[in-house]
Motif scaffolding. Structure first.
Motif, mmCIF file in Angstrom:
data_model
loop_
_atom_site.group_PDB
_atom_site.id
_atom_site.type_symbol
_atom_site.label_atom_id
_atom_site.label_comp_id
_atom_site.label_asym_id
_atom_site.label_seq_id
_atom_site.Cartn_x
_atom_site.Cartn_y
_atom_site.Cartn_z
ATOM 1 N N ARG A 218 0.834 -1.212 0.000
ATOM 2 C CA ARG A 218 0.000 0.000 0.000
ATOM 3 C C ARG A 218 0.866 1.260 0.000
ATOM 4 O O ARG A 218 0.562 2.241 -0.707
ATOM 5 N N MET A 219 1.928 1.268 0.786
ATOM 6 C CA MET A 219 2.802 2.443 0.858
ATOM 7 C C MET A 219 3.452 2.720 -0.491
ATOM 8 O O MET A 219 3.527 3.879 -0.928
ATOM 9 N N VAL A 220 3.917 1.675 -1.174
ATOM 10 C CA VAL A 220 4.556 1.849 -2.475
ATOM 11 C C VAL A 220 3.559 2.386 -3.491
ATOM 12 O O VAL A 220 3.864 3.315 -4.255
ATOM 13 N N LEU A 221 2.352 1.840 -3.493
ATOM 14 C CA LEU A 221 1.352 2.284 -4.468
ATOM 15 C C LEU A 221 0.883 3.706 -4.174
ATOM 16 O O LEU A 221 0.666 4.492 -5.104
ATOM 17 N N ASP A 222 0.732 4.048 -2.895
ATOM 18 C CA ASP A 222 0.352 5.427 -2.547
ATOM 19 C C ASP A 222 1.433 6.407 -2.975
ATOM 20 O O ASP A 222 1.133 7.485 -3.502
ATOM 21 N N ALA A 223 2.688 6.049 -2.766
ATOM 22 C CA ALA A 223 3.780 6.944 -3.147
ATOM 23 C C ALA A 223 3.893 7.072 -4.662
ATOM 24 O O ALA A 223 4.241 8.142 -5.177
ATOM 25 N N SER A 224 3.567 6.000 -5.387
ATOM 26 C CA SER A 224 3.697 6.040 -6.843
ATOM 27 C C SER A 224 2.676 6.961 -7.486
ATOM 28 O O SER A 224 2.888 7.465 -8.596
ATOM 29 N N GLU A 225 1.561 7.213 -6.781
ATOM 30 C CA GLU A 225 0.537 8.101 -7.333
ATOM 31 C C GLU A 225 1.013 9.547 -7.410
ATOM 32 O O GLU A 225 0.497 10.338 -8.196
ATOM 33 N N ASP A 226 1.992 9.875 -6.587
ATOM 34 C CA ASP A 226 2.499 11.254 -6.574
ATOM 35 C C ASP A 226 3.593 11.486 -7.603
ATOM 36 O O ASP A 226 4.082 12.603 -7.762
ATOM 37 N N VAL A 227 4.011 10.411 -8.291
ATOM 38 C CA VAL A 227 5.070 10.523 -9.288
ATOM 39 C C VAL A 227 4.433 10.553 -10.675
ATOM 40 O O VAL A 227 3.689 9.642 -11.037
ATOM 41 N N GLU A 228 4.739 11.607 -11.436
ATOM 42 C CA GLU A 228 4.141 11.751 -12.760
ATOM 43 C C GLU A 228 5.157 11.396 -13.844
ATOM 44 O O GLU A 228 6.316 11.786 -13.773
ATOM 45 N N GLY A 229 4.677 10.663 -14.841
ATOM 46 C CA GLY A 229 5.507 10.336 -16.002
ATOM 47 C C GLY A 229 6.646 9.396 -15.663
ATOM 48 O O GLY A 229 6.821 8.940 -14.538
ATOM 49 N N VAL A 235 9.651 -2.283 -8.368
ATOM 50 C CA VAL A 235 8.884 -2.598 -7.165
ATOM 51 C C VAL A 235 7.437 -2.153 -7.313
ATOM 52 O O VAL A 235 6.518 -2.795 -6.791
ATOM 53 N N VAL A 236 7.203 -1.049 -8.043
ATOM 54 C CA VAL A 236 5.832 -0.568 -8.252
ATOM 55 C C VAL A 236 5.059 -1.561 -9.112
ATOM 56 O O VAL A 236 3.906 -1.895 -8.817
ATOM 57 N N ARG A 237 5.688 -2.057 -10.160
ATOM 58 C CA ARG A 237 5.012 -3.030 -11.026
ATOM 59 C C ARG A 237 4.658 -4.297 -10.246
ATOM 60 O O ARG A 237 3.553 -4.834 -10.380
ATOM 61 N N LEU A 238 5.586 -4.754 -9.431
ATOM 62 C CA LEU A 238 5.319 -5.961 -8.650
ATOM 63 C C LEU A 238 4.216 -5.729 -7.625
ATOM 64 O O LEU A 238 3.346 -6.593 -7.414
ATOM 65 N N CYS A 239 4.219 -4.562 -6.978
ATOM 66 C CA CYS A 239 3.178 -4.263 -5.999
ATOM 67 C C CYS A 239 1.808 -4.149 -6.656
ATOM 68 O O CYS A 239 0.787 -4.550 -6.069
ATOM 69 N N LYS A 240 1.753 -3.637 -7.880
ATOM 70 C CA LYS A 240 0.485 -3.584 -8.598
ATOM 71 C C LYS A 240 -0.024 -4.986 -8.899
ATOM 72 O O LYS A 240 -1.236 -5.249 -8.803
ATOM 73 N N ASP A 241 0.891 -5.877 -9.266
ATOM 74 C CA ASP A 241 0.481 -7.261 -9.508
ATOM 75 C C ASP A 241 -0.077 -7.912 -8.255
ATOM 76 O O ASP A 241 -1.093 -8.619 -8.290
ATOM 77 N N ILE A 242 0.581 -7.666 -7.116
ATOM 78 C CA ILE A 242 0.093 -8.234 -5.843
ATOM 79 C C ILE A 242 -1.254 -7.647 -5.470
ATOM 80 O O ILE A 242 -2.173 -8.351 -5.070
#
Length: 249
Positions: A218-229, A235-242
């Protein structure tokens, strides 16, 4: 009198010692207290090396409903000592890899042996301590990553026997573990090994749900929302898969 005086005492003493019935633990107490600790540690390491080249001979086919049987009982005894012997003495990477290979090929294929071993709290805690020491964050990337992935594989197999039956997370994390072995880029392999290690630590500590892993996702996915482009980190791709496989993350 001269014959008795000159008679060697060593064999007689050895014969007496061989004929004695030792109480549990008495043999260890009889060790010369002047013997350096380094010598005892060296002997322990040599014995462990010998035992981890030993393979139990199980009957083929094995009798049904016999429990462990003689071969299983001996295997539990040997494997239990080997794992307990690592509790106090750190192993090198080479020694650890050798131990893991032995466990994977000789011990893990015997479910009854594994179940009996894991009932020994000293064995279970020693295994977890060795894993935590060997698979810290620095061991999950770089030259030690392949050894850490091997340790993850062993702990995942042990977790099947130790963890809750029918866990919905196990198959997902086994798929992530395959990424730590087969992904083309090093970043994906390291991220996958790290996520698997979070799951293993949760399972080994008796959690019914891998909350440490899910919180990290959850922390990785929440942080990735603030990154544009830009390209997504591994790690983000793997967390999305999970997260896609487990909706409540």
């Amino acid at each position: 009198m001269l014959k008795d005086k000159n008679k060697p005492v060593g064999p007689a003493r050895a014969k007496v010692l061989r004929g004695r019935k030792w109480r549990p633990g008495e043999a260890e107490e009889a060790v010369d207290p002047e013997l350096p600790a380094s010598t005892l540690e060296a002997c322990r390491g040599l014995l462990r090396s010998i035992l981890t080249h030993w393979g139990p001979a199980f009957p083929d086919p094995e009798p049904e409903n016999e429990g462990l049987g003689p071969a299983g009982t001996v295997t539990v005894l040997v494997a239990g000592w080997v794992l307990r012997s690592t509790y106090a003495s750190p192993l090198s990477q080479v020694e650890t890899v050798g131990l893991l290979g032995w466990l994977r090929s000789r011990i893990l294929p015997r479910p009854a042996v594994v179940a009996d071993l894991l009932q020994d709290s000293a064995v279970a805690s020693g295994m977890f301590r060795l894993y935590s020491r060997f698979c810290g964050a620095e061991g999950l990337a770089g030259p030690e990553q392949s050894a850490a992935s091997l340790f993850n594989a062993v702990m995942l197999q042990l977790g099947v026997a130790r963890g809750p039956a029918g866990s919905p997370y196990r198959l997902i994390l086994e798929a992530v573990h395959l990424s730590s072995l087969n992904a083309e880029d090093a970043a994906t392999r390291a991220a996958a090994a790290f996520l698997v290690s979070l799951y293993i630590k949760d399972v080994w500590l008796g959690a019914q749900r891998p909350d440490t892993l899910l919180t990290h996702v959850r922390m990785v996915l929440d942080a990735s929302e603030d990154v544009e482009g830009g390209d997504e980190e591994a790690v983000v791709r793997l967390c999305k898969d999970i997260a896609a496989a487990i909706p409540d993350t």
